[in-house]
Design a protein around this motif. Structure first.
Motif, mmCIF file in Angstrom:
data_model
loop_
_atom_site.group_PDB
_atom_site.id
_atom_site.type_symbol
_atom_site.label_atom_id
_atom_site.label_comp_id
_atom_site.label_asym_id
_atom_site.label_seq_id
_atom_site.Cartn_x
_atom_site.Cartn_y
_atom_site.Cartn_z
ATOM 1 N N GLY A 61 0.826 -1.211 0.000
ATOM 2 C CA GLY A 61 0.000 0.000 0.000
ATOM 3 C C GLY A 61 0.856 1.254 0.000
ATOM 4 O O GLY A 61 0.566 2.221 -0.705
ATOM 5 N N PHE A 62 1.936 1.225 0.781
ATOM 6 C CA PHE A 62 2.845 2.365 0.818
ATOM 7 C C PHE A 62 3.437 2.622 -0.565
ATOM 8 O O PHE A 62 3.495 3.768 -1.019
ATOM 9 C CB PHE A 62 3.971 2.136 1.836
ATOM 10 C CG PHE A 62 5.108 3.090 1.617
ATOM 11 C CD1 PHE A 62 4.999 4.407 2.018
ATOM 12 C CD2 PHE A 62 6.254 2.686 0.965
ATOM 13 C CE1 PHE A 62 6.027 5.307 1.775
ATOM 14 C CE2 PHE A 62 7.282 3.577 0.724
ATOM 15 C CZ PHE A 62 7.168 4.884 1.129
ATOM 16 N N ILE A 63 3.885 1.567 -1.227
ATOM 17 C CA ILE A 63 4.503 1.718 -2.549
ATOM 18 C C ILE A 63 3.513 2.347 -3.523
ATOM 19 O O ILE A 63 3.849 3.293 -4.241
ATOM 20 C CB ILE A 63 5.025 0.360 -3.064
ATOM 21 C CG1 ILE A 63 6.198 -0.112 -2.196
ATOM 22 C CG2 ILE A 63 5.440 0.450 -4.530
ATOM 23 C CD1 ILE A 63 6.573 -1.575 -2.379
ATOM 24 N N VAL A 64 2.285 1.850 -3.537
ATOM 25 C CA VAL A 64 1.257 2.395 -4.432
ATOM 26 C C VAL A 64 0.979 3.855 -4.083
ATOM 27 O O VAL A 64 0.914 4.718 -4.960
ATOM 28 C CB VAL A 64 -0.041 1.549 -4.370
ATOM 29 C CG1 VAL A 64 -1.184 2.248 -5.080
ATOM 30 C CG2 VAL A 64 0.196 0.169 -4.968
ATOM 31 N N LEU A 73 9.342 6.876 -8.934
ATOM 32 C CA LEU A 73 10.370 7.029 -7.899
ATOM 33 C C LEU A 73 11.427 5.944 -8.005
ATOM 34 O O LEU A 73 11.114 4.805 -8.344
ATOM 35 C CB LEU A 73 9.738 6.941 -6.507
ATOM 36 C CG LEU A 73 8.751 8.037 -6.121
ATOM 37 C CD1 LEU A 73 8.054 7.683 -4.823
ATOM 38 C CD2 LEU A 73 9.476 9.362 -5.969
ATOM 39 N N ARG A 74 12.649 6.288 -7.687
ATOM 40 C CA ARG A 74 13.733 5.307 -7.600
ATOM 41 C C ARG A 74 13.567 4.495 -6.319
ATOM 42 O O ARG A 74 12.938 4.946 -5.374
ATOM 43 C CB ARG A 74 15.092 5.996 -7.578
ATOM 44 C CG ARG A 74 15.450 6.673 -8.869
ATOM 45 C CD ARG A 74 16.901 7.171 -8.788
ATOM 46 N NE ARG A 74 17.341 7.661 -10.065
ATOM 47 C CZ ARG A 74 17.793 6.886 -11.045
ATOM 48 N NH1 ARG A 74 17.864 5.604 -10.878
ATOM 49 N NH2 ARG A 74 18.169 7.407 -12.191
ATOM 50 N N THR A 75 14.163 3.320 -6.293
ATOM 51 C CA THR A 75 14.107 2.469 -5.108
ATOM 52 C C THR A 75 14.668 3.210 -3.901
ATOM 53 O O THR A 75 14.099 3.133 -2.801
ATOM 54 C CB THR A 75 14.886 1.165 -5.341
ATOM 55 O OG1 THR A 75 14.358 0.508 -6.492
ATOM 56 C CG2 THR A 75 14.784 0.239 -4.143
ATOM 57 N N SER A 76 15.755 3.942 -4.083
ATOM 58 C CA SER A 76 16.370 4.668 -2.959
ATOM 59 C C SER A 76 15.416 5.710 -2.377
ATOM 60 O O SER A 76 15.339 5.884 -1.158
ATOM 61 C CB SER A 76 17.677 5.334 -3.389
ATOM 62 O OG SER A 76 17.444 6.230 -4.452
ATOM 63 N N SER A 89 11.251 -0.157 8.946
ATOM 64 C CA SER A 89 11.417 -0.405 7.516
ATOM 65 C C SER A 89 12.881 -0.704 7.217
ATOM 66 O O SER A 89 13.775 -0.057 7.748
ATOM 67 C CB SER A 89 10.975 0.830 6.735
ATOM 68 O OG SER A 89 11.261 0.690 5.376
ATOM 69 N N ASN A 90 13.123 -1.733 6.377
ATOM 70 C CA ASN A 90 14.494 -1.979 5.941
ATOM 71 C C ASN A 90 14.507 -2.161 4.432
ATOM 72 O O ASN A 90 13.504 -2.511 3.822
ATOM 73 C CB ASN A 90 15.136 -3.155 6.685
ATOM 74 C CG ASN A 90 14.465 -4.470 6.391
ATOM 75 O OD1 ASN A 90 14.374 -4.870 5.237
ATOM 76 N ND2 ASN A 90 13.995 -5.145 7.433
ATOM 77 N N ARG A 95 12.667 -3.787 -1.071
ATOM 78 C CA ARG A 95 13.054 -4.281 -2.404
ATOM 79 C C ARG A 95 12.323 -5.565 -2.744
ATOM 80 O O ARG A 95 11.899 -5.777 -3.884
ATOM 81 C CB ARG A 95 14.567 -4.486 -2.476
ATOM 82 C CG ARG A 95 15.346 -3.212 -2.663
ATOM 83 C CD ARG A 95 16.790 -3.462 -3.075
ATOM 84 N NE ARG A 95 17.451 -4.521 -2.332
ATOM 85 C CZ ARG A 95 18.141 -4.355 -1.222
ATOM 86 N NH1 ARG A 95 18.262 -3.149 -0.698
ATOM 87 N NH2 ARG A 95 18.725 -5.366 -0.621
ATOM 88 N N SER A 96 12.156 -6.428 -1.770
ATOM 89 C CA SER A 96 11.444 -7.683 -1.986
ATOM 90 C C SER A 96 10.008 -7.413 -2.419
ATOM 91 O O SER A 96 9.512 -8.010 -3.385
ATOM 92 C CB SER A 96 11.467 -8.508 -0.696
ATOM 93 O OG SER A 96 10.707 -9.662 -0.829
#
Length: 144
Positions: A61-64, A73-76, A89-90, A95-96
């Motif tokens: 949900g956060f990613i969306v 957005l970049r992964t970083s 959060s790690n 990434r997974s």
């Protein structure tokens, strides 16, 4: 004169400290708001959700939400934002979830290396797929 200057400097340092405390509190409240928005979006009322399922919903949900609100957005950058909104959060967990969402067809990477929603105009369909997967207690193609 020196006393007045000293008093002003002390008052200023107290205000700076108070400002930092207020900013930390705002970040904490923003985090709680984001988590509640995500839970409200993806939880079914009265549904008992396990801790593991809730974690998946919060990260996905956060990613969306992050991509919807900020654009690609970049992964970083996603990780940087996740540290503000998700407790403990790690980067490997984030990434997974990103790569599982890519595999499931929710997001893709553009030529600049930024993640974007595959069908942002059809977000309601994506949201329905996530809700259906929560109801079934699993995410599509999720490998344990």
């Amino acid at each position: 004169m020196d006393q007045a200057l000293s008093d002003l400097e002390n008052r200023k340092s107290l205000l700076i400290q108070r400002k930092a405390e207020i900013e930390d509190e705002i970040k904490r409240i923003d985090s709680l708001i984001m988590q509640q928005k995500i839970k409200r979006k993806f939880l079914l009322s009265g549904e008992k959700i396990t801790r593991k399922t809730e974690s998946k919903m919060i990260f996905r949900g956060f990613i969306v939400e992050a991509i919807s609100e900020n654009g690609p957005l970049r992964t970083s950058k996603l990780f940087e934002l996740s540290q503000l909104y998700i407790d403990n959060s790690n980067s490997s967990t984030l990434r997974s979830h990103i790569h599982r969402m890519k595999k499931d067809g929710y997001i893709q990477k553009n030529q600049k290396g930024c993640w974007f929603l595959v069908h942002p105009a059809d977000y309601s369909q994506s949201n329905k797929m996530l809700l259906d997967s929560v109801e079934k207690r699993q995410f599509p193609n999720f490998e344990e």
